[in-house]
Structures are given as structure tokens and as C-alpha cells.
Design a protein around this motif. Structure first.
Motif, PDB file in Angstrom:
ATOM      1  N   LEU A 228       0.824  -1.200   0.000  1.00 57.75           N
ATOM      2  CA  LEU A 228       0.000   0.000   0.000  1.00 57.75           C
ATOM      3  C   LEU A 228       0.861   1.253   0.000  1.00 57.75           C
ATOM      4  CD1 LEU A 228      -2.671  -1.030   2.666  1.00 57.75           C
ATOM      5  CD2 LEU A 228      -2.833  -1.221   0.174  1.00 57.75           C
ATOM      6  N   GLN A 229       0.513   2.189  -0.842  1.00 57.61           N
ATOM      7  CA  GLN A 229       1.104   3.523  -0.828  1.00 57.61           C
ATOM      8  C   GLN A 229       0.119   4.427  -0.106  1.00 57.61           C
ATOM      9  OE1 GLN A 229       1.409   5.366  -4.679  1.00 57.61           O
ATOM     10  NE2 GLN A 229       3.016   6.765  -4.066  1.00 57.61           N
ATOM     11  N   LEU A 230       0.541   4.973   1.033  1.00 58.61           N
ATOM     12  CA  LEU A 230      -0.384   5.669   1.926  1.00 58.61           C
ATOM     13  C   LEU A 230      -0.024   7.133   2.085  1.00 58.61           C
ATOM     14  CD1 LEU A 230      -0.570   2.997   4.777  1.00 58.61           C
ATOM     15  CD2 LEU A 230      -2.222   3.343   2.928  1.00 58.61           C
ATOM     16  N   ASP A 231      -1.051   7.944   2.141  1.00 59.56           N
ATOM     17  CA  ASP A 231      -0.940   9.332   2.558  1.00 59.56           C
ATOM     18  C   ASP A 231      -1.758   9.434   3.844  1.00 59.56           C
ATOM     19  OD1 ASP A 231      -0.662  12.003   2.883  1.00 59.56           O
ATOM     20  OD2 ASP A 231      -1.536  12.601   0.971  1.00 59.56           O
ATOM     21  N   GLU A 233      -3.705   7.653   6.451  1.00 58.60           N
ATOM     22  CA  GLU A 233      -4.366   6.350   6.398  1.00 58.60           C
ATOM     23  C   GLU A 233      -5.151   6.177   5.108  1.00 58.60           C
ATOM     24  OE1 GLU A 233      -6.436   4.607   9.578  1.00 58.60           O
ATOM     25  OE2 GLU A 233      -5.220   5.533  11.136  1.00 58.60           O
ATOM     26  N   ARG A 234      -5.006   7.119   4.188  1.00 53.47           N
ATOM     27  CA  ARG A 234      -5.727   7.018   2.927  1.00 53.47           C
ATOM     28  C   ARG A 234      -4.831   6.355   1.881  1.00 53.47           C
ATOM     29  NH1 ARG A 234     -10.487   8.684   1.787  1.00 53.47           N
ATOM     30  NH2 ARG A 234     -10.558   9.914   3.699  1.00 53.47           N
ATOM     31  N   ILE A 235      -5.430   5.454   1.128  1.00 56.19           N
ATOM     32  CA  ILE A 235      -4.680   4.681   0.136  1.00 56.19           C
ATOM     33  C   ILE A 235      -4.522   5.498  -1.146  1.00 56.19           C
ATOM     34  CG2 ILE A 235      -4.689   2.582  -1.274  1.00 56.19           C
ATOM     35  CD1 ILE A 235      -6.320   1.250   0.976  1.00 56.19           C
ATOM     36  N   ARG A 569      -8.281   2.767  -4.364  1.00 54.56           N
ATOM     37  CA  ARG A 569      -7.630   4.077  -4.327  1.00 54.56           C
ATOM     38  C   ARG A 569      -8.566   5.118  -3.723  1.00 54.56           C
ATOM     39  NH1 ARG A 569      -6.076   2.717  -9.994  1.00 54.56           N
ATOM     40  NH2 ARG A 569      -3.940   1.873  -9.911  1.00 54.56           N
ATOM     41  N   MET A 572      -9.845   4.180   2.891  1.00 54.01           N
ATOM     42  CA  MET A 572      -9.035   3.996   4.085  1.00 54.01           C
ATOM     43  C   MET A 572      -8.563   2.541   4.167  1.00 54.01           C
ATOM     44  SD  MET A 572      -9.323   7.083   5.220  1.00 54.01           S
ATOM     45  CE  MET A 572      -8.856   7.167   6.940  1.00 54.01           C
ATOM     46  N   ILE A 573      -7.568   2.294   5.003  1.00 51.49           N
ATOM     47  CA  ILE A 573      -7.050   0.930   5.157  1.00 51.49           C
ATOM     48  C   ILE A 573      -8.159  -0.013   5.621  1.00 51.49           C
ATOM     49  CG2 ILE A 573      -5.403  -0.528   6.382  1.00 51.49           C
ATOM     50  CD1 ILE A 573      -3.558   1.886   6.609  1.00 51.49           C
TER      51      ILE A 573
END
Length: 592
Positions: A228-231, A233-235, A569, A572-573
Motif C-alpha cells: 500500500l502507498q499511503l498518505d 491512512e488514505r490509500i 484508491r 481507508m485501510i
């Protein structure tokens, strides 16, 4: 002993397909092949492949889904009459949702010294994984592919396993050894480099975090990894990584006799049981020209629907568990045990009975089977009503699943989604109705659909399918025909017992059919079923021997997982966990 089934004649459907292809760069058709499964099969040159596929991608062509993409190593095949010269053959299977039976198979011949073809990932996004699989296992290069790297074998693997000159067993190779340098190289090959996967480490305002989910996390339902690429907790992006469970099922299918491969099919979708035997034995029966008796057909359908219920109960329970509701899974697994009690009473085994046979089923129904089944049919609807109150009307469950992981019918078709995931978008399309097999054309059932295509609706469709399976099974119990449970055909395996013990010649025939397998006539055939998780298909090539020359297993879970980045995309996780659970997959079905 071999018995040859006549190929079908050309028909009007062939002419329509040829006209659609030839509209691009006429004339581009190299040959039209007659196959046992009656799927129109057209050979075209690789320089015309992309143009022809672009034409078939248009809405007016009606052939919208890239259902399957695979290859055949032709270099050791002897029966190839009326086929263009080819060292490797690419096989594209297209499927339409406009009408019943609208399917087309395109074949592209490739030379041994230059196995290249243009990518079609710009036309069908689900071609990405299929092309990677073909490159990984056959070494065929797809020019223009955005990320052509191994997908089912480790990154350090040498060779291409489904080539005929690649070894099949470890005993064909020297003893395995692993030096410290080799171990270090293997570890380095597994190191995750975001840039290699097309991910940026930074945005204009923040640094991204990369989270490795799996391959041993309970929420990924098996040995499955998602980076996962996260900003926060948002994917931002998600990269599914498969292949940890790859066992070479197709390679094994080309090393086992036609009969002895049946138990291997049970292990592909290990929750589907005899549902996996179904398309395989049907494909062999098409090759051999075997007609299965009515009683065996209805027994097959009844057992397949029992396994659909068992699989859907696992999905229902684990899906609720994934979003935090712990009690339902225990109740649902208890009901699954009741299904297995029936299956065990009929087949002798529970999860992997390997009970279907070429030409019918292993044995007749035992005394008292109908009482067991009727009791279950009366029991389960009340339990489903209780689960509806416990789960589907639960406010937390609804909040966790509604509007999450949604996709449209158009997106589902582009990505190769079939089964409950497709019907959850609102498309009432079921292979049992569109292209009936066995005795489904004699049975009444509805095709459950939903409207939003989100996690909640995928659960809704699964539950409704359980009720329809109960309806189908009741009709099987009420209308079970009398008669034989196996075809009286020389290629039926094992042959009927009455012939087996008649004299020494028939006993020898029995021994050869079981140990070496029947000699199946040369040809190609594909059979498809509406399996527990979507469409499951076996494409078999016989070269006139006792083993399959090419065994292709098209499973539903493989394209379904490829869609995860699209629908995750921006979520959230915690939403991703609900999305993964709602897809309904098993990794053995993905990796094979």
C-alpha cells in the motif's frame, strides 16, 4: 481405444465473427479452425492482432470481455492438421454479454526465434496480468506492456515452466543447494522498490508511507501480499503481489492421465469441491464425444449446488468477521458442517471428494440420501432469516460496506469480473442460464442481482444465491431420474462395472483406462461452469494420447484480484479489508 467425434460444420455465427474481424484490415484471417467445443476459432497474424482486437472491442461488435488469454507450446504437437505453422500459439478468448453463446477464440501463431506480440493492455486492462502470466510461463514477450515481469514464479526463476522443454519434477534436476551468496541474492530480489512498481515516494506536500499487507496477514485470506502507498491512512495506490501459492496445476495436468488429474482439480478452488471437477470432465467428454446420462447430470448439479452453498457460507461468515463481527462465522460454519455431512454421506469425502468421473459420477446415490437433503432444505432458510437480522440489518455492518469498493458494469466487464461480483452491479447474467450445461435448462431459478456494485451488494447477491441453490436442489430431489450414473462409452473412465468383470479382455481394458488413462481423440475443447466465485473454465488440447497436451485452467479469482487497485484508491485501510473480504476468492484459485 479411441473414438473420434466429428467436428462441427461452419455456421452463420462463424460468418458474423469473420466479418467483424475482417472489417479492420481485410483480409487478415489465416485459417478457421473446427474445434470440439463449437467455439468459433480464427487464426490471425500478429501484425493484425491489435487492430482486430480494437475492432472487437467496439460496442457494436458485442464481444466486450477478454475472458482469457493463454498460450500453447506447439513444438512437440503432432496433430495440427489445417493449422498455420506455429512454434507458440497465443489464444485469446472473448465473451459477449449481449446474447447466449456469443464467444470467439482468436489464435496468433508465433515463431520459435521471435515469440513477440503487441500488448492489448490499452484495450482491456485485465490483459495486464494475463500477458504477464504468459510471459512468465511461456517466455512470449508483449511489446508495449507497461510492467512485464514475473507474476507466478519468483523473480529469480530461470526459464519458462510451461514450455515443453522445461522440467516438470525436481527429480529431473540436480539436487537443490543454496549458498550464502544465493540466499542474499534471493532476499535482495524480494526487496520492495516503489519506483520499480511505478510509485512515487513523495507528493508535493508530504512523504508517502509504504505498508506491506501480507502475505501472512489474516485479512488477505491466504498467502497474498498487497503493498500500500499511503498518505496518512488514505490509500494512494495498492499493488497486489501473487504467486506465493503457485503449484503448477496446469503443468501437472499435462503429466497426469485424463482420469488421474480429477483429484487435482478439487484443490484449485478448495472451497468448491466437485464444482472444480465439473468443467474438467465436461471438457474431456466434449473431446471424446461422450454423452452423460440424465441421472448423472442431475446428480452433478445437485452436488455442485451443495458446494456452492458451502462456499458461500464460508464467504458470508469470514466477510462479517473481517469487518469486526465475530459471532456469525461460528453459526455459519456450523451450517456448513451440515452440508458436509450430506456430501460425506453421498461421496465418502467432505471438502475434496473428487467424485465426478469421465462420463458420469463415481457411484449412485446411497439409500436415504433424499431424507438428508430434504431435512437440510427445510432447515437452512430459517437460519438465513436469522443471519439477515444479525448481519445485513446491522448498522455497523452496513456502514462498513455500503458505498465501499463499488464498480460499474462497464468496469466489471473491462476487468473480467464474473459471478456474484458482476451481478452485484445489476447485470442479470448467469452462465447456467446463458449457456446451459448438464440439466440446468430443465430447472427453474432466478438470477439474483443488486444495483450498486459495492461490498454490501456483493454480500446480498451471495445470500440470494444460497436461496436459489436450495431451490435448485429441491427440484433435483423431486425430479431425480432413474437410470445409469455413467455413460456406456468405451472412453468412460472407469468403465461400467458390468463390462469390467465380464472377461479378461474387459478387465485389461479397465486396468489400462485407470492406470494409463483413455486415449482421447486429437482436438481442442473448452468447458465452462458458473462456479462459486465466477466463471471457471478448462481448455484442453489432446494430441491423441493418454494425457492432456495442454491444460489451461481459467479461474475467476485471478482477474478479480487484479481489480483491487481500481476500487481501493482513495479509501481507508479499514475499507480495503472490507473490499478484500467482499471479493470472495481463494489463493489456490488465483495462483493455481
Amino acid at each position: 481405444m479411441s473414438v473420434t467425434a466429428p467436428p462441427r460444420p461452419a455456421d452463420a455465427r462463424d460468418a458474423t465473427m469473420l466479418a467483424q474481424i475482417s472489417d479492420t484490415v481485410p483480409p487478415i484471417v489465416l485459417a478457421v479452425e473446427r474445434t470440439r467445443d463449437e467455439v468459433p476459432t480464427v487464426w490471425i497474424a500478429r501484425e493484425h492482432l491489435h487492430g482486430a482486437m480494437a475492432r472487437l472491442r467496439q460496442p457494436d461488435a458485442g464481444l466486450r470481455m477478454l475472458f482469457d488469454l493463454t498460450a500453447i507450446d506447439e513444438r512437440q504437437r503432432t496433430h495440427r492438421a489445417d493449422q498455420p505453422d506455429s512454434a507458440f500459439t497465443l489464444v485469446y478468448h472473448l465473451m459477449s454479454f449481449a446474447g447466449p453463446g456469443d464467444e470467439l477464440r482468436l489464435k496468433v501463431p508465433l515463431p520459435a526465434d521471435s515469440p513477440h506480440a503487441p500488448t492489448i493492455t490499452d484495450l482491456w486492462p485485465n490483459a495486464n496480468w494475463y500477458e504477464r502470466e504468459v510471459w512468465d510461463l511461456f517466455g512470449i514477450v508483449f511489446d508495449g506492456h507497461p510492467f512485464l515481469r514475473r507474476i507466478l514464479t519468483p523473480p529469480t526463476w530461470t526459464g519458462h515452466p510451461l514450455r515443453k522443454d522445461h522440467y516438470a519434477r525436481a527429480t529431473e534436476m540436480p539436487p537443490y543447494s543454496l549458498t550464502e551468496d544465493q540466499e542474499f541474492a534471493e532476499q535482495e530480489a524480494l526487496r520492495f522498490d516503489p519506483a520499480q512498481w511505478g510509485m512515487r515516494r513523495h507528493s508535493a506536500n508530504s512523504d508517502f508511507m509504504f505498508l506491506n499487507l501480507g502475505p501472512n496477514h489474516p485479512s488477505v485470506h491466504g498467502v497474498f501480499r498487497i503493498v500500500l502507498q499511503l498518505d496518512g491512512e488514505r490509500i494512494v495506490d495498492a499493488v497486489p503481489d501473487i504467486g506465493f501459492h503457485h503449484r503448477g496445476a496446469e503443468k501437472m495436468g499435462e503429466r497426469q492421465s485424463w482420469h488421474s488429474f480429477i483429484p487435482y482439480t478439487d484443490r484449485v478452488d478448495y472451497l468448491g469441491g466437485v464444482m472444480n471437477n465439473f468443467p474438467y470432465v465436461m471438457a474431456v467428454e466434449k473431446l471424446a464425444g461422450i454423452t452423460v446420462p440424465d441421472r448423472a447430470q442431475m446428480i452433478r448439479v445437485m452436488l455442485a449446488e451443495l458446494f456452492r452453498i458451502a462456499s458461500h457460507l464460508v464467504f458470508y461468515g469470514t466477510m462479517t468477521q473481517d469487518v469486526g463481527q465475530l459471532s456469525p462465522v461460528f453459526y455459519m460454519f456450523s451450517d456448513r458442517e451440515r452440508v458436509f455431512e450430506i456430501i460425506e454421506a453421498i461421496c465418502g469425502f467432505r471438502m475434496h471428494p473428487a467424485w465426478f468421473r469421465i462420463g458420469g459420477v463415481a457411484m449412485d446415490l446411497p439409500r436415504g440420501w433424499d431424507g438428508l437433503v430434504r431435512a437440510f432444505l427445510d432447515y437452512l432458510p430459517r437460519r438465513l432469516d436469522e443471519y439477515d437480522k444479525m448481519v445485513m440489518r446491522n448498522g455497523i455492518f452496513r456502514a462498513r460496506t455500503r458505498g465501499v469498493g463499488a464498480y460499474t458494469v462497464r468496469e466489471a466487464v473491462e476487468w473480467g469480473v464474473t459471478g456474484p461480483g458482476l451481478r452485484a452491479c445489476g447485470l442479470a447474467w448467469d452462465y447456467r442460464r446463458q449457456a446451459p450445461y448438464a440439466c440446468y435448462d430443465q430447472l427453474e431459478f432466478d438470477i439474483p442481482t443488486a444495483a450498486n456494485g459495492d461490498c454490501y451488494d456483493r454480500v446480498v447477491v451471495h445470500i440470494a444465491e444460497i436461496r436459489q441453490s436450495l431451490r435448485i436442489i429441491r427440484q433435483c430431489v423431486d425430479n431425480m431420474p432413474a437410470g445409469p450414473i455413467k455413460a456406456d462409452h468405451p472412453l468412460t473412465t472407469p468403465p461400467p462395472r458390468a463390462r469390467t468383470m465380464h472377461d479378461i479382455e474387459t478387465l485389461i481394458h479397465h486396468f489400462l483406462n485407470v492406470s494409463w488413462g483413455p486415449v482421447i481423440p486429437p482436438g481442442e475443447a473448452r468447458a465452462c461452469v458458473e462456479a462459486t466465485k465466477g466463471l471457471n473454465s478448462y481448455h484442453l488440447v489432446s494430441d491423441g494420447g493418454t494425457m492432456s497436451y495442454r491444460t489451461r485452467i481459467r479461474t475467476p479469482s485471478f482477474p478479480h484480484l487484479q481489480m483491487i487497485p481500481l476500487i481501493s484508491r482513495g479509501t481507508m485501510i479499514a475499507d480495503l479489508i472490507a473490499i478484500i473480504g467482499s471479493i470472495d476468492f481463494v489463493m489456490a484459485d488465483v495462483d493455481r
